[in-house]
Structure formats: C-alpha cells, structure tokens
Design a protein around this motif. Sequence first.
Motif, PDB file in Angstrom:
ATOM      1  N   GLY A 144     -19.141  82.502 -11.870  1.00 10.20           N
ATOM      2  CA  GLY A 144     -19.955  83.717 -11.938  1.00 10.20           C
ATOM      3  C   GLY A 144     -20.936  83.685 -13.101  1.00 10.20           C
ATOM      4  O   GLY A 144     -22.111  84.015 -12.948  1.00 10.20           O
ATOM      5  N   LEU A 147     -23.707  81.157 -12.340  1.00 13.59           N
ATOM      6  CA  LEU A 147     -24.654  81.662 -11.337  1.00 13.59           C
ATOM      7  C   LEU A 147     -25.560  82.735 -11.925  1.00 13.59           C
ATOM      8  O   LEU A 147     -26.772  82.752 -11.676  1.00 13.59           O
ATOM      9  N   CYS A 148     -24.978  83.625 -12.716  1.00 18.79           N
ATOM     10  CA  CYS A 148     -25.730  84.733 -13.298  1.00 18.79           C
ATOM     11  C   CYS A 148     -26.808  84.192 -14.256  1.00 18.79           C
ATOM     12  O   CYS A 148     -27.982  84.580 -14.171  1.00 18.79           O
ATOM     13  N   ALA A 151     -29.532  82.258 -12.293  1.00 20.63           N
ATOM     14  CA  ALA A 151     -30.470  83.158 -11.605  1.00 20.63           C
ATOM     15  C   ALA A 151     -31.482  83.720 -12.589  1.00 20.63           C
ATOM     16  O   ALA A 151     -32.686  83.764 -12.311  1.00 20.63           O
ATOM     17  N   PHE A 152     -30.988  84.129 -13.770  1.00 20.46           N
ATOM     18  CA  PHE A 152     -31.877  84.706 -14.777  1.00 20.46           C
ATOM     19  C   PHE A 152     -32.942  83.688 -15.198  1.00 20.46           C
ATOM     20  O   PHE A 152     -34.135  83.985 -15.215  1.00 20.46           O
ATOM     21  N   ALA A 169     -27.461  80.667  -3.892  1.00 21.73           N
ATOM     22  CA  ALA A 169     -26.171  81.280  -4.221  1.00 21.73           C
ATOM     23  C   ALA A 169     -25.289  81.386  -2.977  1.00 21.73           C
ATOM     24  O   ALA A 169     -24.084  81.116  -3.032  1.00 21.73           O
TER      25      ALA A 169
END
Lengths: 181, 189
Positions: A144, A147-148, A151-152, A169
């Motif tokens: 998590g 991925l977070c 993405a940012f 994702a």
Amino acid sequence: MKSKLKSLATLYVTFLKIGAFMFGGGYSMLPLLSRELVVRHGWITEETLLDYFAIAQCMPGAIAINTATLVGNQRDGVLGGAAALLGVITIPMALIVAVAASLMQFWHLPLVASAFAGIRVAVAALITAALINLIRTNVKNVLGIVLCVFAFIVVAVFGQSPILVVLAAAVTGLVAGRVKR
Amino acid sequence: MTLLILFWEFFQTGLFAIGGGLATLPFLQKILERYPDWFGSLHVADVVAIAESTPGPIAVNAASFAGYYAAGVPGALAATFAVVLPSFIIASLVSRALEQYRNSRLIQSAFGALRPTVAGLIAAAGWVVLRTALFSAEIGAGGLLAAIEWKSVALFAVLLVLLHLPKVKSIHPVVYIIAGGAAGLLLGL
C-alpha cells in the motif's frame, strides 16, 4: 404500460428529492437514502441498502450515482436505473449552471478574487484533512505504501496521466491476488 | 468539437475515478491543465469549492461546472452525462449478479491495490491545490520560500487544526468554505 410509466416517474421524483438534499457525499447521505428508500417507499431493506453502498464503492464513479442506478435497476430494469440516475443529477446540475452563470459575471472583481484566494486556502485545508483520513484507512501495508508513493510521484513529479496509474494499480492488485493464492 | 472532447475527457474521468468524492480531483486537474483556453483563470480548488457548496456528488458538480465554464449549457450537459455514463453502464451490467461481483476474488484484489493508489493520486492533486493556495502565482528568483503567502499559511494552519478537533470536525465543508472566503476578504488575500 401505464403502471410502468408511473413506476418510472416515482423513481425519478424520489431520486430528484434525494439529489436536492444530498450535501457532502459518502456515508453522510445514508440517512437520507434510508428514509426515502427503506422507510417511505419500502423498496429495499436497510441491509440491502448497506450492501448496495458497499458494492457502489467497488465501482468506478460517484457512490450516489452507483447506488441510484442499482436501486432503479432492481425495481424497473435498465429504464429504472436511468430514471433514478437522471433524477439524482437533475437538481445538482441545474444549481451548478445557475451558480456558474452568476459567478462568471463577477469573476473579474477584485473582491471576488480576494474571497476566492481565501476559499482556495479552505479547500486546501479540507483536502489535507480528508487525505490524512484516507491514508490512515487505506494505506495499511508495505504494498500500500509503495503504491501510494508511486502514484504520487508519477503524477506530481512526472506529470503523467492518472489513468495509467489506475490501470497499473489494477493489474498489480490482480497479480498480487494470484500470487497470494 | 469542444463538446466531443468534453464528453470524452469526462467519460474517462467517470470510468477511472474510483472511490468517489475527491478521487475526481487528479482527473479534473489534468483536464484543466490540458485545455487552459477553456478554463481561463479557473483553478481546481475553485471547482471543488463550488462542488462542495451545492448538493450532489463532487464528480457530477465538477463536471457540470467545468463543462459550463468551457461551453455553456451544452457543455454542462455533455460533461455531466459523460461522467455518469460509465457508472450507469457498469451498475446496469452487474445489477443482476451483485453477490458474484462483490465476492469476486478478482474485484477484491484489484480494489486492494486501487485504494492506496487513489490516496496517492489525490495527494498529487492536493499538492497542486496547496501550491496555488499558499504560494504567490509567480515563484521568482527567491525560490519557493520567498513566494510563500504567510497570511494564507496562517489561515491554512488554523483551519487544519479546527478540522481535527472532534466537535468541529463534523461541521459541513461549506461552513469552512464560507469562512475561508470571509477571511480572504478580511485579510485582503
């Protein structure tokens, strides 16, 4: 035929009302939906409503739109879904057009610019507060976090499209699900 | 042509903005960046402020507002219908097999990865909002530090603290937006 039309009209009007009073999305609209759909019309039970809500969150798009389409569909098929959906968006759309039309007349005034400078700060605070909650509830393990952050960086630093990130994702999730099994 | 592009852009937003609410933000940000001529001086924060102050889901409000700004009433209609169309199609398709959809391993594992990703995407859009709200428009030779609007930062800090107090937290966002506007006028931001 006539009763079908009547049933569609009832769906439309019920969701028209829901759309008019739906401030602040997400769970804050559950009481409103429950009062109209469960108590007033008895179309579904409280448990079904919660089920729809849970399913609506696992679909693209706004939760309210998904819930409206699901309820309409269960009652009157695809046409019912369309009636409920159109009902729920009519008043929000009309109001926005009215607000936008009047706002555009005053957009260039210095006072409006000042007010909106303050409003942007308020929006920034609201988004930051919402983000803190969102990260707390949704970013729970190493995958998590990766991925977070990924993405940012892809969007904020490299300016890439969020669509690519969402697709990547989804694929990652599918592969991770496979591997776990 | 504008209407077609609006339709296509907001259709994609409806399809990929997963999780509702603020998930629309990064997509909206991209649309505003890509077509600056349509949106003039409009910032993504302005769209959020309008959307939060009127009833309806943020995605629908944002589509109506941006569509109207770009192409009047036809634009509002095109963008709004486009943003709800993917939901309509998918919800209609799965409505007969809701339990299978919900309990599907594939859907579950895809969403397990999508939720943290969406948080990161919203953070990226939030960063742009923070930058426009807290720094002056031109970041000049002095760098980021020299461009800080201290009055805005102070207002931001106060609001953020309020948003974390248990009793004040549940106050509707529109109250914060109105307070922000009033503070903007008083402080001459």
